[in-house]
Design an enzyme around this catalytic site. Structure first.
Site, mmCIF file in Angstrom:
data_model
loop_
_atom_site.group_PDB
_atom_site.id
_atom_site.type_symbol
_atom_site.label_atom_id
_atom_site.label_comp_id
_atom_site.label_asym_id
_atom_site.label_seq_id
_atom_site.Cartn_x
_atom_site.Cartn_y
_atom_site.Cartn_z
ATOM 1 N N CYS A 1 0.912 -1.353 0.046
ATOM 2 C CA CYS A 1 -0.161 0.010 -0.095
ATOM 3 C C CYS A 1 0.717 1.176 0.024
ATOM 4 C CB CYS A 1 -0.825 0.004 1.070
ATOM 5 S SG CYS A 1 -2.445 -1.317 0.933
ATOM 6 N N ARG B 1 2.263 1.949 -3.484
ATOM 7 C CA ARG B 1 1.136 2.405 -4.364
ATOM 8 C C ARG B 1 0.858 3.872 -3.874
ATOM 9 N NH1 ARG B 1 -2.814 -2.959 -3.951
ATOM 10 N NH2 ARG B 1 -1.658 -3.886 -5.714
ATOM 11 N N GLU B 2 0.850 4.497 -2.722
ATOM 12 C CA GLU B 2 0.831 5.721 -2.257
ATOM 13 C C GLU B 2 1.971 6.659 -2.781
ATOM 14 O OE1 GLU B 2 0.260 6.137 1.956
ATOM 15 O OE2 GLU B 2 -1.537 4.766 1.975
ATOM 16 N N LEU B 3 3.107 6.096 -2.703
ATOM 17 C CA LEU B 3 4.186 6.766 -3.022
ATOM 18 C C LEU B 3 4.048 7.116 -4.597
ATOM 19 C CD1 LEU B 3 7.166 8.043 -2.833
ATOM 20 C CD2 LEU B 3 7.988 6.051 -3.352
ATOM 21 N N ILE C 1 1.600 10.036 -5.228
ATOM 22 C CA ILE C 1 2.177 11.287 -5.000
ATOM 23 C C ILE C 1 2.868 11.684 -6.008
ATOM 24 C CG2 ILE C 1 3.591 12.330 -3.247
ATOM 25 C CD1 ILE C 1 2.577 10.456 -1.263
#
Length: 524
Positions: A2, A5-7, A10
């Site tokens: 997760c 995927r967040e990185l 961003i």
């Protein structure tokens, strides 16, 4: 997974919007290992690639995201205390937010890029020395705006600074020593995040940069400023653009306003403050309102503009104020001023230097002195306020209506030091009472523009006080000689164009101080 995927998300938004600032924190990790994906990073990616639940395209997105963020300037944490790390990161985030919430509207700035480039050269950001750079110029020319732009750029894009602060309105907030001391503490606390009494130049760490704005270039030099950048008025093209942005909210004016538009731009003479104040005031108003404001400005300078310009005048000593007002007289019909006149009027060269240093007078490369038209209007308004209701009690008379009123009604006093009329309208009845001049015993400067309809009751030279008189310009003198009582002991300049004189005077005349003489006889 997760977090990966967040990185990636961003990084995608940073590229798409340009509104996100990424500050990577490398906590016990070598940034080069992140960039090149070596060591534990290589092992982790190898495991993900073997996982059938993970798409290979998504893994490539993760790899690219790590490569990109590793190229950003971040915080490399290895053996520092966590409290120090948190403080440094907080400061940097604060600086980033300050930049985002700057009060400046960058879309309305005109001709600023070249000035920023010149300032950046003076700041010499590659040097590790402590540098103090001054921004100098007349009131309303844009010193504070330029300083704010430089501050926004430097303090928020260069992570080497441990702290930064921008303090404005120091003059307004430091009327007493206690206020000034509190401002000093505010500045130091904003940078150091701790209370410290006092401060010295040597306290600034290597690579520090200090920008100071000031109208007085001499004050900057005496305090050891490394370099001084002078902000000049805008050229005609940029002035037109700035005024249009303020008056019409677009870079080009409405066609039917063009003539009025050009008049206001010309009257502002490239001063950004005047362009913005006048443009904002006229925004959305009718053409009749524009024409009314044009006529009003002929009589009274806009209060907002005057208040800014007068700050420099208020800081002068009394002799310097007198020099400034005298120069307003001298510049009424000419663009040069000589040291000879300066000395003959009881002034000192050092006071002229002060006016130049404070941007009240400018000096060209050829050494010619010039004064901004709005500063001339400032001087006239200062004189008008000496006695708004009675012109005869003012120190100087500029307006032909005031001069004619005083001379016709014999309301002159010994307060008057100068009479300057550089425009005389042609009228049917313009008879002036020469005897009214006799009350002006301190008159030093007398100049009246030529007019074919201007008539005198009695001989003006017979009643004109000559004890203090230094400058006399009287076109169209109709008698054939000077009166015998007309003594010119202190006169420096005598100009009598279009006169009908046949003989200057009978007998001898001593003129010990006369430096300039112009007698253009009108042939009959």
């Amino acid at each position: 997974m997760c977090l990966m995927r967040e990185l990636a998300e961003i990084v995608r938004w940073e590229k798409k919007t340009k509104l996100i600032t990424i500050i990577p924190i490398f906590y016990h990790v070598d940034p080069s290992n992140v960039r090149n994906q070596r060591g534990t990073f290589a092992e982790a990616f190898a495991k993900h690639e073997k996982d059938p639940k993970v798409d290979i395209k998504e893994i490539d997105m993760w790899r690219n995201a790590f490569r990109k963020v590793s190229n950003f300037v971040g915080e490399h944490i290895h053996d520092r205390y966590k409290s120090t790390i948190i403080q440094d990161i907080s400061r940097r985030i604060s600086r980033e937010l300050n930049s985002r919430f700057s009060h400046l509207d960058y879309n309305k700035l005109v001709a600023i890029d070249s000035q920023v480039d010149k300032m950046m050269k003076l700041l010499d950001m590659e040097s590790n020395n402590v540098r103090f750079v001054g921004i100098h110029g007349m009131g309303g020319v844009g010193k504070k705006t330029l300083a704010q732009i430089i501050y926004d750029r430097v303090s928020n894009s260069n992570c080497r600074f441990e702290g930064s602060s921008f303090i404005s309105r120091i003059r307004e907030n430091s009327t007493i020593a206690r206020d000034l001391a509190s401002l000093q503490k505010e500045l130091i606390f904003a940078i150091m995040q701790e209370k410290i009494d006092g401060g010295e130049w040597k306290w600034f760490g290597p690579g520090s940069r200090v920008i100071i704005t000031c109208r007085d270039s001499h004050l900057l030099r005496t305090h050891g400023v490394n370099d001084i950048y002078k902000v000049e008025q805008l050229g005609i093209e940029k002035a037109l653009q700035l005024f249009s942005l303020s008056a019409f909210k677009k870079t080009h004016p409405t066609e039917n306003y063009m003539d009025l538009f050009k008049h206001f731009v010309k009257s502002a003479e490239g001063l950004p403050l005047a362009l913005k104040v006048l443009g904002s005031f006229l925004f959305g108003r009718t053409m009749d309102a524009w024409e009314s404001e044009r006529e009003k400005l002929k009589a009274i300078l806009n209060p907002k503009i005057m208040d800014v310009l007068q700050i420099s005048f208020n800081g002068l000593q009394e002799l310097q104020k007198e020099l400034f007002l005298d120069m307003v007289c001298f510049f009424g019909g000419r663009d040069i001023f000589s040291n000879m006149l300066l000395e003959r009027f009881g002034h000192y060269c050092i006071d002229l230097d002060v006016l130049v240093e404070r941007s009240l007078v400018s000096k060209t490369y050829q050494g010619t002195l010039i004064m901004h038209d709005l500063l001339k209007e400032l001087g006239k308004e200062i004189v008008r306020r000496e006695c708004p209701e009675e012109p005869g009690r003012r120190s100087r008379l500029f307006c032909h209506e005031d001069v004619f009123n005083v001379l016709k009604n014999d309301t002159g006093t010994d307060a008057t030091k100068a009479i300057v009329v550089d425009f005389c309208p042609e009228t049917k009845d313009q008879r002036l009472n020469a005897k009214a001049l006799s009350k002006m015993r301190k008159l030093r400067y007398f100049e009246i523009h030529h007019s074919r309809t201007l008539k005198w009751r009695r001989n003006p030279l017979k009643y004109l006080p000559t004890i203090e008189l230094r400058y006399l310009e009287l076109p169209g003198y109709y008698l054939k000689s000077f009166p015998s009582s007309f003594q010119l002991g202190n006169l420096t300049v005598l100009r009598m164009p279009f006169s009908r004189m046949k003989q200057l005077w009978k007998g001898s005349m001593v003129l010990p101080n006369l430096k300039f003489f112009d007698l253009d006889i009108q042939r009959t």
